[in-house]
Scaffold this motif. Structure first.
Motif: not given
Length: 276
Positions: A35-54
């Motif tokens: 989804x980052x690859x598909x939508x970031x070219x046209x709009x801002x995309x923000x994807x966090x690592x939740x607390x305790x993950x990543x």
């Protein structure tokens, strides 16, 4: 103040609404790579690592959904993101519902994927607590091996399976256990869904055993302004198993939300002009 969470923030400056993606358990923000690859070219995309993950700090004890939601609010405040489209999968969908309950005036579109709104049952609470104890005692690998072919379908692409397994085994047992204990105490969001005024998209994999199609249909019926998309050939993670189909549904939804937001802005400007 620097954000507490690790995150991806991609996409050029755009008049389109930012898209905020909330991952499920026990994953990390890389589950949203297609989804980052598909939508970031046209709009801002923000994807966090939740607390305790990543790459985000581990929280010991219990992490309630309310804490996850406040972390996301604090991140968006730090990034100066006021209005956005919010999407969450599985636990991420429950966190998205909690976010809507707390700051829904900022949510212009809501995407609930492979999730469900009900509070935990008595048996479910026991099971989540037992799983939390197991993860703390044994680590993530045995659990990951057992649930892999429920997270994604047995027939899923081997590379997708490997990615999902890698996310699960890389997750902190302490972070995952804290989230499980918090989810055991989650509220019932069914009444909230009936009050959602933003457009909503409900997505589910046709072969999802964790959150079957019937759960998605019930959410679709409860949400006043919603669409339902059932994705064939996918289980609990259609965004990874069938990214083209998932992205097509999400892209069409985003176009409609953007158009509605643009009409609202034009209407506001018209009202101002008319008063001159």
């Amino acid at each position: 103040m620097a954000p507490f969470l690790a995150y991806e923030d991609k996409g050029a400056d755009s008049p389109l609404l930012p898209l905020v993606l909330v991952h499920g358990h026990p994953f990390d923000r890389t589950m949203w790579t297609p989804q980052l690859e598909a939508f970031a070219p046209a709009r801002r995309v923000i994807a966090p690592d939740l607390r305790g993950y990543g790459a985000s700090p581990v929280h010991l004890g219990v992490t309630h959904l309310s804490r996850f939601a406040e972390d996301i609010r604090e991140l968006l405040d730090a990034l100066a993101v006021d209005a956005f489209v919010l999407a969450g999968l599985s636990m991420g969908g429950q966190i998205a519902m909690e976010c809507y309950d707390r700051f829904g005036d900022r949510v212009r579109g809501l995407v609930l994927a492979d999730t469900f709104p009900t509070a935990e049952t008595a048996a479910g609470k026991v099971a989540r607590r037992e799983t939390a104890d197991r993860l703390l005692a044994e680590g993530m690998r045995g659990y990951a091996d057992e649930v892999l072919e429920k997270m994604v379908a047995p027939y899923a692409d081997p590379e997708v399976k490997a990615h999902v397994h890698r996310m699960m085994t890389s997750t902190s047992p302490e972070g995952a256990a804290a989230a499980l204990l918090g989810r055991a105490e989650r509220p019932d969001y069914r009444a909230l869904l009936t009050r959602v005024t933003a457009p909503a998209l409900v997505v589910v994999g046709a072969d999802d055993e964790f959150t079957p199609v019937a759960d998605a249909e019930a959410m679709h019926a409860a949400l006043p302004h919603s669409e339902l998309c059932v994705i064939d050939g996918a289980a609990h993670m259609p965004n990874l198993e069938r990214p083209q189909e998932f992205n097509a549904a999400l892209g069409a939804f985003l176009e409609r939300v953007d158009a509605e937001a643009a009409r609202g802005t034009a209407g506001s400007l018209g009202a101002v002009d008319g008063g001159r």
